[in-house]
Design a protein around this motif. Structure first.
Motif, PDB file in Angstrom:
ATOM      1  N   GLU A 142      37.326  92.571 -14.599  1.00 16.04           N
ATOM      2  CA  GLU A 142      38.635  92.187 -15.144  1.00 16.04           C
ATOM      3  C   GLU A 142      38.547  91.857 -16.632  1.00 16.04           C
ATOM      4  O   GLU A 142      39.485  92.115 -17.384  1.00 16.04           O
ATOM      5  N   ASP A 143      37.417  91.317 -17.037  1.00 13.07           N
ATOM      6  CA  ASP A 143      37.233  90.965 -18.451  1.00 13.07           C
ATOM      7  C   ASP A 143      37.157  92.225 -19.319  1.00 13.07           C
ATOM      8  O   ASP A 143      37.672  92.250 -20.432  1.00 13.07           O
ATOM      9  N   LEU A 144      36.522  93.264 -18.789  1.00 14.34           N
ATOM     10  CA  LEU A 144      36.460  94.533 -19.527  1.00 14.34           C
ATOM     11  C   LEU A 144      37.821  95.230 -19.528  1.00 14.34           C
ATOM     12  O   LEU A 144      38.206  95.841 -20.529  1.00 14.34           O
ATOM     13  N   THR A 145      38.574  95.121 -18.428  1.00 15.57           N
ATOM     14  CA  THR A 145      39.947  95.653 -18.389  1.00 15.57           C
ATOM     15  C   THR A 145      40.770  95.020 -19.513  1.00 15.57           C
ATOM     16  O   THR A 145      41.493  95.705 -20.245  1.00 15.57           O
ATOM     17  N   TYR A 146      40.629  93.705 -19.649  1.00 13.86           N
ATOM     18  CA  TYR A 146      41.345  92.959 -20.694  1.00 13.86           C
ATOM     19  C   TYR A 146      40.867  93.388 -22.087  1.00 13.86           C
ATOM     20  O   TYR A 146      41.673  93.595 -22.993  1.00 13.86           O
ATOM     21  N   TYR A 147      39.546  93.556 -22.251  1.00 17.03           N
ATOM     22  CA  TYR A 147      38.991  93.996 -23.536  1.00 17.03           C
ATOM     23  C   TYR A 147      39.603  95.334 -23.956  1.00 17.03           C
ATOM     24  O   TYR A 147      40.050  95.493 -25.097  1.00 17.03           O
ATOM     25  N   PHE A 148      39.609  96.312 -23.042  1.00 22.74           N
ATOM     26  CA  PHE A 148      40.147  97.634 -23.389  1.00 22.74           C
ATOM     27  C   PHE A 148      41.612  97.537 -23.819  1.00 22.74           C
ATOM     28  O   PHE A 148      42.029  98.195 -24.770  1.00 22.74           O
ATOM     29  N   ALA A 149      42.387  96.712 -23.123  1.00 19.80           N
ATOM     30  CA  ALA A 149      43.818  96.583 -23.440  1.00 19.80           C
ATOM     31  C   ALA A 149      44.038  95.918 -24.794  1.00 19.80           C
ATOM     32  O   ALA A 149      44.864  96.362 -25.591  1.00 19.80           O
ATOM     33  N   VAL A 150      43.265  94.863 -25.061  1.00 17.56           N
ATOM     34  CA  VAL A 150      43.503  94.053 -26.270  1.00 17.56           C
ATOM     35  C   VAL A 150      42.808  94.636 -27.502  1.00 17.56           C
ATOM     36  O   VAL A 150      43.408  94.781 -28.564  1.00 17.56           O
ATOM     37  N   SER A 151      41.513  94.974 -27.364  1.00 11.11           N
ATOM     38  CA  SER A 151      40.740  95.395 -28.539  1.00 11.11           C
ATOM     39  C   SER A 151      40.869  96.882 -28.851  1.00 11.11           C
ATOM     40  O   SER A 151      40.812  97.280 -30.002  1.00 11.11           O
ATOM     41  N   GLU A 152      41.004  97.706 -27.818  1.00 11.10           N
ATOM     42  CA  GLU A 152      41.062  99.150 -28.058  1.00 11.10           C
ATOM     43  C   GLU A 152      42.444  99.729 -27.767  1.00 11.10           C
ATOM     44  O   GLU A 152      42.671 100.920 -27.961  1.00 11.10           O
ATOM     45  N   GLN A 153      43.361  98.874 -27.319  1.00  8.59           N
ATOM     46  CA  GLN A 153      44.729  99.299 -26.978  1.00  8.59           C
ATOM     47  C   GLN A 153      44.737 100.501 -26.030  1.00  8.59           C
ATOM     48  O   GLN A 153      45.527 101.433 -26.175  1.00  8.59           O
ATOM     49  N   VAL A 154      43.828 100.487 -25.059  1.00 15.66           N
ATOM     50  CA  VAL A 154      43.767 101.545 -24.050  1.00 15.66           C
ATOM     51  C   VAL A 154      43.956 100.898 -22.672  1.00 15.66           C
ATOM     52  O   VAL A 154      43.063 100.212 -22.187  1.00 15.66           O
ATOM     53  N   PRO A 155      45.130 101.096 -22.048  1.00 20.31           N
ATOM     54  CA  PRO A 155      45.315 100.543 -20.703  1.00 20.31           C
ATOM     55  C   PRO A 155      44.266 101.129 -19.757  1.00 20.31           C
ATOM     56  O   PRO A 155      44.093 102.350 -19.697  1.00 20.31           O
ATOM     57  N   SER A 156      43.546 100.259 -19.064  1.00 19.52           N
ATOM     58  CA  SER A 156      42.403 100.700 -18.253  1.00 19.52           C
ATOM     59  C   SER A 156      42.341  99.925 -16.944  1.00 19.52           C
ATOM     60  O   SER A 156      42.906  98.841 -16.823  1.00 19.52           O
ATOM     61  N   ALA A 157      41.641 100.503 -15.994  1.00 20.82           N
ATOM     62  CA  ALA A 157      41.295  99.784 -14.767  1.00 20.82           C
ATOM     63  C   ALA A 157      39.788  99.901 -14.603  1.00 20.82           C
ATOM     64  O   ALA A 157      39.235 101.001 -14.667  1.00 20.82           O
ATOM     65  N   VAL A 158      39.120  98.758 -14.438  1.00 18.04           N
ATOM     66  CA  VAL A 158      37.664  98.746 -14.305  1.00 18.04           C
ATOM     67  C   VAL A 158      37.309  98.137 -12.953  1.00 18.04           C
ATOM     68  O   VAL A 158      37.814  97.072 -12.589  1.00 18.04           O
ATOM     69  N   GLY A 159      36.459  98.827 -12.200  1.00 17.02           N
ATOM     70  CA  GLY A 159      35.946  98.299 -10.945  1.00 17.02           C
ATOM     71  C   GLY A 159      34.429  98.333 -10.966  1.00 17.02           C
ATOM     72  O   GLY A 159      33.841  99.344 -11.341  1.00 17.02           O
ATOM     73  N   LEU A 160      33.795  97.220 -10.616  1.00 18.09           N
ATOM     74  CA  LEU A 160      32.327  97.131 -10.640  1.00 18.09           C
ATOM     75  C   LEU A 160      31.858  96.385  -9.403  1.00 18.09           C
ATOM     76  O   LEU A 160      32.525  95.457  -8.951  1.00 18.09           O
ATOM     77  N   GLY A 161      30.714  96.776  -8.877  1.00 20.96           N
ATOM     78  CA  GLY A 161      30.214  96.069  -7.709  1.00 20.96           C
ATOM     79  C   GLY A 161      28.715  96.186  -7.528  1.00 20.96           C
ATOM     80  O   GLY A 161      28.120  97.218  -7.846  1.00 20.96           O
ATOM     81  N   VAL A 162      28.111  95.103  -7.046  1.00 18.83           N
ATOM     82  CA  VAL A 162      26.683  95.079  -6.674  1.00 18.83           C
ATOM     83  C   VAL A 162      26.592  94.371  -5.335  1.00 18.83           C
ATOM     84  O   VAL A 162      27.100  93.256  -5.181  1.00 18.83           O
ATOM     85  N   LEU A 163      25.966  95.019  -4.367  1.00 16.31           N
ATOM     86  CA  LEU A 163      25.780  94.428  -3.043  1.00 16.31           C
ATOM     87  C   LEU A 163      24.291  94.227  -2.806  1.00 16.31           C
ATOM     88  O   LEU A 163      23.494  95.143  -3.010  1.00 16.31           O
ATOM     89  N   MET A 164      23.921  93.022  -2.362  1.00 20.10           N
ATOM     90  CA  MET A 164      22.513  92.689  -2.175  1.00 20.10           C
ATOM     91  C   MET A 164      22.119  92.773  -0.703  1.00 20.10           C
ATOM     92  O   MET A 164      22.926  92.494   0.188  1.00 20.10           O
ATOM     93  N   ASN A 165      20.854  93.138  -0.450  1.00 21.52           N
ATOM     94  CA  ASN A 165      20.268  93.063   0.890  1.00 21.52           C
ATOM     95  C   ASN A 165      19.831  91.632   1.174  1.00 21.52           C
ATOM     96  O   ASN A 165      19.722  90.807   0.256  1.00 21.52           O
ATOM     97  N   LYS A 166      19.509  91.348   2.428  1.00 22.72           N
ATOM     98  CA  LYS A 166      19.028  90.004   2.808  1.00 22.72           C
ATOM     99  C   LYS A 166      17.711  89.660   2.101  1.00 22.72           C
ATOM    100  O   LYS A 166      17.402  88.502   1.864  1.00 22.72           O
ATOM    101  N   ASP A 167      16.904  90.704   1.794  1.00 22.54           N
ATOM    102  CA  ASP A 167      15.620  90.434   1.126  1.00 22.54           C
ATOM    103  C   ASP A 167      15.765  90.398  -0.395  1.00 22.54           C
ATOM    104  O   ASP A 167      14.777  90.470  -1.139  1.00 22.54           O
ATOM    105  N   ASN A 168      17.021  90.311  -0.865  1.00 21.45           N
ATOM    106  CA  ASN A 168      17.349  90.193  -2.302  1.00 21.45           C
ATOM    107  C   ASN A 168      17.158  91.473  -3.093  1.00 21.45           C
ATOM    108  O   ASN A 168      17.257  91.461  -4.324  1.00 21.45           O
TER     109      ASN A 168
END
Length: 292
Positions: A142-168
């Protein structure tokens, strides 16, 4: 290639889109820095974003730096990427452990804290481009979505994800960036917004077996998509003993002399990949001879 980024356009080039699968990249970073699960998740999200934003740049020597400077126990994140899909990064406190958030998930926002996101693009000009925004949620996407809109004036949608195993170790990692061009029609924008709201989390989609291509197909459902490029991405650090030696030369004769007088070997660490370089007293004397 196990990790890669795809580039695409949609709706007659009204939309440009990027998606990445970065499981190996994030796992390499986790091993290098021995990060805790929440530190891995935070660093992994920014590494994934950095890799995609890096390939947005045109020049072979262009370098992107993403910096989060914030109040949380993670003590900030730094990531740099180039236009060839190579990315590296580190967190201030890799061992941070905090309770899960109210959804029972890794509390990335709590680990990051309140602060600023800096985006620096060094494109070989006299001055690098620099943009800075206040973190909105500290969840990074969401912070990068906001950055693109404010600093680069490019409306954007950013999705990011990291999923961990039980053993880290890292189970899944990836993300997407969708950007609307200035000439996009209202209908296109409305349909995109509807799609983004419906989309499940990136890690849920990856767990279902989605690729970078099908991630984009899910987000751009109902649009004609043209895939234009596929780029391998990896955690890569270009440090070497020779480069560290040049850094030692740059500190000057006085400081080098003091190190030699102590009569002990010197160990220097690369922040980005956590590699240690050891210089013996004899090697330090040799470096001193190269100083002017």
């Amino acid at each position: 290639m196990s990790d890669y980024i795809v580039r695409a356009t949609a709706a007659n080039s009204q939309v440009r889109a990027f998606a990445a699968v970065t499981k190996e990249t994030v796992e390499t970073a986790r091993k290098a820095h021995n990060t805790s699960p929440v530190a891995t998740a935070a660093l992994g999200r920014l590494l994934t974003a950095g890799a995609m934003m890096g390939v947005m740049m045109k020049g072979d020597k262009d370098i992107l730096t993403l910096q989060i400077q914030a109040s949380g126990p993670l003590e900030g994140i730094t990531v740099t990427a180039d236009s060839q899909g190579r990315v590296k990064g580190y967190v201030g406190n890799p061992e941070v452990i905090i309770p899960a958030n109210d959804k029972g998930k890794l509390d990335v926002a709590g680990a990051v804290g309140i602060g600023l996101l800096n985006v620096i693009k060094d494109m070989g000009l006299k001055e690098p481009y620099s943009g800075q925004v206040v973190l909105q949620t500290s969840e990074i996407a969401e912070d990068l979505t906001y950055y693109f809109a404010v600093s680069e004036q490019v409306p954007s949608a950013v999705g990011l994800g990291v999923l961990m195993n039980k053993d880290n170790t890292v189970q899944q990692a990836g993300g997407f960036i969708i950007q609307v061009m200035p000439f996009a029609e209202e209908e296109t924008i409305a349909k995109l917004e509807e799609n983004v709201q419906k989309i499940q989390s990136v890690t849920t989609l990856l767990e279902q077996g989605h690729t970078a291509e099908s991630l984009l197909e899910a987000v751009l459902d109902g649009f004609d998509i043209e895939f234009t490029d596929k780029v391998p991405t990896e955690f890569y650090c270009n440090c070497s003993k020779e480069r560290v030696e040049k850094a030692l030369i740059s500190i000057g004769r006085k400081d080098l002399n003091e190190m030699i007088q102590e009569g002990k070997e010197v160990e220097l660490n690369c922040h980005f990949c956590n590699t240690n370089y050891v210089f013996s007293v004899e090697e330090l004397k040799e470096i001193l001879r190269k100083c002017r």
